[in-house]
Design a protein around this motif. Structure first.
Motif, PDB file in Angstrom:
ATOM      1  N   VAL A 131       0.830  -1.207   0.000  1.00 37.13           N
ATOM      2  CA  VAL A 131       0.000   0.000   0.000  1.00 37.13           C
ATOM      3  C   VAL A 131       0.864   1.256   0.000  1.00 37.13           C
ATOM      4  N   VAL A 132       2.069   1.181   0.557  1.00 38.20           N
ATOM      5  CA  VAL A 132       2.969   2.333   0.507  1.00 38.20           C
ATOM      6  C   VAL A 132       3.358   2.622  -0.940  1.00 38.20           C
ATOM      7  N   VAL A 133       3.656   1.586  -1.709  1.00 35.50           N
ATOM      8  CA  VAL A 133       4.003   1.778  -3.121  1.00 35.50           C
ATOM      9  C   VAL A 133       2.770   2.252  -3.905  1.00 35.50           C
ATOM     10  N   ILE A 134       1.610   1.676  -3.619  1.00 39.53           N
ATOM     11  CA  ILE A 134       0.377   2.121  -4.284  1.00 39.53           C
ATOM     12  C   ILE A 134       0.120   3.599  -3.994  1.00 39.53           C
ATOM     13  N   ARG A 135       0.340   3.990  -2.754  1.00 34.95           N
ATOM     14  CA  ARG A 135       0.182   5.413  -2.407  1.00 34.95           C
ATOM     15  C   ARG A 135       1.093   6.299  -3.247  1.00 34.95           C
ATOM     16  N   GLU A 136       2.353   5.888  -3.404  1.00 37.35           N
ATOM     17  CA  GLU A 136       3.286   6.672  -4.197  1.00 37.35           C
ATOM     18  C   GLU A 136       2.822   6.790  -5.646  1.00 37.35           C
ATOM     19  N   ILE A 137       2.380   5.682  -6.206  1.00 33.97           N
ATOM     20  CA  ILE A 137       1.940   5.689  -7.605  1.00 33.97           C
ATOM     21  C   ILE A 137       0.752   6.625  -7.792  1.00 33.97           C
ATOM     22  N   ILE A 138      -0.228   6.511  -6.891  1.00 29.00           N
ATOM     23  CA  ILE A 138      -1.448   7.312  -7.033  1.00 29.00           C
ATOM     24  C   ILE A 138      -1.181   8.782  -6.733  1.00 29.00           C
ATOM     25  N   SER A 139      -0.562   9.054  -5.595  1.00 30.13           N
ATOM     26  CA  SER A 139      -0.425  10.451  -5.182  1.00 30.13           C
ATOM     27  C   SER A 139       0.497  11.229  -6.106  1.00 30.13           C
ATOM     28  N   LEU A 140       1.609  10.646  -6.502  1.00 31.48           N
ATOM     29  CA  LEU A 140       2.546  11.375  -7.341  1.00 31.48           C
ATOM     30  C   LEU A 140       2.072  11.466  -8.786  1.00 31.48           C
ATOM     31  N   SER A 141       1.424  10.426  -9.284  1.00 27.54           N
ATOM     32  CA  SER A 141       0.958  10.486 -10.670  1.00 27.54           C
ATOM     33  C   SER A 141      -0.241  11.408 -10.823  1.00 27.54           C
ATOM     34  N   CYS A 142      -1.102  11.442  -9.798  1.00 25.32           N
ATOM     35  CA  CYS A 142      -2.304  12.273  -9.888  1.00 25.32           C
ATOM     36  C   CYS A 142      -2.065  13.705  -9.443  1.00 25.32           C
ATOM     37  N   HIS A 143      -1.063  13.901  -8.624  1.00 26.53           N
ATOM     38  CA  HIS A 143      -0.883  15.242  -8.053  1.00 26.53           C
ATOM     39  C   HIS A 143       0.343  15.945  -8.608  1.00 26.53           C
ATOM     40  N   ARG A 144       1.528  15.360  -8.426  1.00 27.83           N
ATOM     41  CA  ARG A 144       2.748  16.068  -8.798  1.00 27.83           C
ATOM     42  C   ARG A 144       2.932  16.132 -10.304  1.00 27.83           C
ATOM     43  N   TYR A 145       2.644  15.030 -10.985  1.00 21.30           N
ATOM     44  CA  TYR A 145       2.933  14.987 -12.416  1.00 21.30           C
ATOM     45  C   TYR A 145       1.687  15.137 -13.280  1.00 21.30           C
ATOM     46  N   GLY A 146       0.536  15.336 -12.625  1.00 16.36           N
ATOM     47  CA  GLY A 146      -0.670  15.587 -13.392  1.00 16.36           C
ATOM     48  C   GLY A 146      -1.452  14.321 -13.669  1.00 16.36           C
ATOM     49  N   VAL A 147      -2.747  14.500 -13.812  1.00 19.26           N
ATOM     50  CA  VAL A 147      -3.634  13.376 -14.086  1.00 19.26           C
ATOM     51  C   VAL A 147      -3.244  12.706 -15.395  1.00 19.26           C
ATOM     52  N   GLY A 148      -3.196  11.392 -15.388  1.00 18.60           N
ATOM     53  CA  GLY A 148      -2.909  10.656 -16.602  1.00 18.60           C
ATOM     54  C   GLY A 148      -1.458  10.320 -16.805  1.00 18.60           C
ATOM     55  N   ALA A 149      -0.561  10.736 -15.876  1.00 22.67           N
ATOM     56  CA  ALA A 149       0.852  10.389 -16.014  1.00 22.67           C
ATOM     57  C   ALA A 149       1.025   8.872 -16.007  1.00 22.67           C
ATOM     58  N   VAL A 150       0.182   8.188 -15.241  1.00 19.54           N
ATOM     59  CA  VAL A 150       0.158   6.725 -15.215  1.00 19.54           C
ATOM     60  C   VAL A 150      -1.287   6.291 -15.377  1.00 19.54           C
ATOM     61  N   ASP A 151      -1.547   5.392 -16.287  1.00 15.12           N
ATOM     62  CA  ASP A 151      -2.906   4.919 -16.544  1.00 15.12           C
ATOM     63  C   ASP A 151      -3.202   3.715 -15.652  1.00 15.12           C
ATOM     64  N   LEU A 152      -4.083   3.915 -14.667  1.00 16.57           N
ATOM     65  CA  LEU A 152      -4.435   2.852 -13.732  1.00 16.57           C
ATOM     66  C   LEU A 152      -5.809   2.259 -14.025  1.00 16.57           C
ATOM     67  N   SER A 153      -6.367   2.578 -15.177  1.00 20.48           N
ATOM     68  CA  SER A 153      -7.746   2.182 -15.465  1.00 20.48           C
ATOM     69  C   SER A 153      -7.948   0.672 -15.437  1.00 20.48           C
ATOM     70  N   ALA A 154      -6.948  -0.103 -15.857  1.00 21.52           N
ATOM     71  CA  ALA A 154      -7.108  -1.556 -15.890  1.00 21.52           C
ATOM     72  C   ALA A 154      -7.283  -2.146 -14.504  1.00 21.52           C
ATOM     73  N   ASN A 155      -6.773  -1.460 -13.483  1.00 19.75           N
ATOM     74  CA  ASN A 155      -6.856  -1.974 -12.113  1.00 19.75           C
ATOM     75  C   ASN A 155      -7.600  -1.016 -11.186  1.00 19.75           C
ATOM     76  N   ALA A 156      -8.348  -0.068 -11.753  1.00 19.08           N
ATOM     77  CA  ALA A 156      -8.973   0.983 -10.947  1.00 19.08           C
ATOM     78  C   ALA A 156      -9.906   0.426  -9.883  1.00 19.08           C
ATOM     79  N   ASP A 157     -10.802  -0.480 -10.272  1.00 18.82           N
ATOM     80  CA  ASP A 157     -11.760  -1.026  -9.298  1.00 18.82           C
ATOM     81  C   ASP A 157     -11.059  -1.821  -8.206  1.00 18.82           C
ATOM     82  N   ALA A 158     -10.057  -2.595  -8.587  1.00 18.93           N
ATOM     83  CA  ALA A 158      -9.323  -3.391  -7.600  1.00 18.93           C
ATOM     84  C   ALA A 158      -8.571  -2.493  -6.625  1.00 18.93           C
ATOM     85  N   ILE A 159      -8.006  -1.392  -7.125  1.00 15.65           N
ATOM     86  CA  ILE A 159      -7.300  -0.456  -6.250  1.00 15.65           C
ATOM     87  C   ILE A 159      -8.262   0.155  -5.240  1.00 15.65           C
ATOM     88  N   VAL A 160      -9.420   0.581  -5.706  1.00  9.52           N
ATOM     89  CA  VAL A 160     -10.421   1.174  -4.811  1.00  9.52           C
ATOM     90  C   VAL A 160     -10.814   0.180  -3.720  1.00  9.52           C
TER      91      VAL A 160
END
Length: 438
Positions: A216-245
């Motif tokens: 979950v620490v790594v998941i936090r890094e992926i989500i927070s940095l891709s969505c916040h620091r580098y802008g929405v869409g820097a990493v596409d998580l759509s394939a695993n979006a429901d599982a992440i939630v």
């Protein structure tokens, strides 16, 4: 006839015998030690074991596997010192300067070769060093450990299934969680691989205690940095979006440890902030009641993060509906006003305003209007009006004042219709229906 002066060439200084590989008799560039106590150059022993098809130590003839080899950092430093003393006269080439750089180079080479055992051994060394002291983590970061670990995880995740692959992924994940923060290149390496993200989600949902925390620490890094620091869409998580939630809500609900809870709260906040659809998915997964229950006795750090995640989830219509339907939501929010921090108080006001204010998208049927009135009544019952007035009288930041003033306008017209109760006595709250139609 004058003769040209003769310049004597200094005698070539030979390296000490212990610096030479027993196989090639050349100076070792990447010394690795075998369990037999013999040190070889990585390239030479690798060629012996892999290309030559041998399974024994060349000197002792004892059984030896590539995964048994470990970097000999002490000897590497001695060779480096000798090289530095002789480099100016062109005797030898320079070798990597630090053990951290050597470990990163070893991991990168093992990843390219698909050697799970070598990569796991290097990752375990990185983890041990990172756990020893903070300066070690700084040196590992400078050497690019996070990027090497992220690339290794992504590479071996695609071949998941074999026991050896599972072992290397566990070792790499354990090391990666200790060399935070991840930079953009590391995030893209892990987050762009659906197999990597799926593996992280699986570990976070079903792994052991420490493995779940690391995931979950790594998941936090992926989500927070891709969505916040580098802008929405820097990493596409759509394939695993429901599982992440689902795994974020599950981890918060399970309360496996405070660090994991806070990591998931930060991830949920950053996931919901830029996307109302993500906020709706979080609400549908049950985030709102989980956060309300967490807030009852949370510490300051957890409470602030939980309030931020709750406020973000209430951006969605489903989030607001679920908050209004929760009997504890309003009392807990009012109770947290003034009790945590100034930032938490502002988040409380924002969340209450989302629940009590009329939103055009809510009014598809009469359910939202009834729920909104009920939220206002409950807020008045537990003393929200008095607390908002006290806040405005005491003074606060301009943004907080604006939210408090707007909330006051919404709830003040219901003043006098209800009887206030102690905010600590949640049993005094009644969800009557007679006032909802007035």
């Amino acid at each position: 006839m004058s003769s040209l002066p003769f310049r004597a060439t200094p005698a070539k200084e030979e390296p000490p015998p212990e610096f030479l590989c027993p196989i090639t008799l050349d100076l070792m560039r990447d010394p690795v030690a075998a369990p037999t106590g013999i040190t070889y150059d990585r390239a030479a022993i690798g060629s012996w074991l892999l290309s030559g098809g041998q399974r024994t130590c060349p000197v002792t003839h004892a059984e030896l596997r590539a995964g048994d080899l470990v970097p000999n950092h002490t000897l590497r430093r001695l060779i480096q010192d000798w090289c530095a003393a002789n480099h100016s006269r062109g005797r030898v080439d320079r070798v990597p300067a630090t053990p951290e750089e050597a470990a990163v180079a070893e991991m990168e080479g093992a990843t390219r070769a698909g050697d799970a055992d070598r990569c796991a051994a290097a990752a375990r060394w990185v983890r041990r060093q990172a756990r020893l002291a903070e300066p070690n983590r700084g040196r590992l970061a400078s050497a690019g450990a996070a990027r090497a670990l992220a690339a290794a995880f992504a590479s071996f995740a695609d071949a998941a299934g074999a026991d050896a692959t599972s072992d290397v992924l566990d070792a790499v994940l354990a090391a990666l969680a200790l060399v935070m923060p991840m930079d953009e290149e590391s995030i893209v390496a892990v987050g762009s691989s659906s197999a990597s993200v799926a593996r992280l989600v699986a570990v976070a949902a079903n792994g052991g205690l420490h493995s779940r925390l690391q995931a979950v620490v790594v998941i936090r890094e992926i989500i927070s940095l891709s969505c916040h620091r580098y802008g929405v869409g820097a990493v596409d998580l759509s394939a695993n979006a429901d599982a992440i939630v689902q795994v974020l809500v599950k981890t918060i609900r399970d309360a496996i440890c405070p660090q994991a809870t806070r990591a998931c709260l930060v991830a949920a906040y950053h996931l919901a902030c830029p996307s109302e659809s993500a906020a709706a998915r979080l609400a549908a997964a049950g985030l709102v009641p989980v956060l309300v229950e967490l807030l009852v006795d949370a510490d300051r750090s957890t409470a602030e993060k939980a309030l931020a995640a709750l406020d973000a989830a209430l951006v969605s219509r489903d989030g607001r509906a679920r908050a209004r339907a929760d009997a504890l939501a309003v009392p807990v929010l009012v109770k947290k006003m003034f009790c945590v921090s100034d930032a938490a108080t502002e988040l409380v006001l924002s969340a209450l305003l989302r629940m009590c204010k009329k939103c055009p998208e809510d009014d598809i049927d009469g359910t939202a209007a009834a729920g909104r009135r009920l939220a206002i009544i409950e807020a008045l019952q537990v003393g929200a009006l008095q607390k908002v007035l006290l806040l405005l009288q005491a003074g606060c930041r301009e943004e907080t004042k604006e939210k408090a003033t707007e909330l006051l306008r919404v709830i003040v017209r219901y003043q006098g219709r209800v009887e206030c109760v102690d905010t600590m006595d949640f049993r005094g709250l009644k969800r009557g229906s007679t006032i909802l139609t007035t």
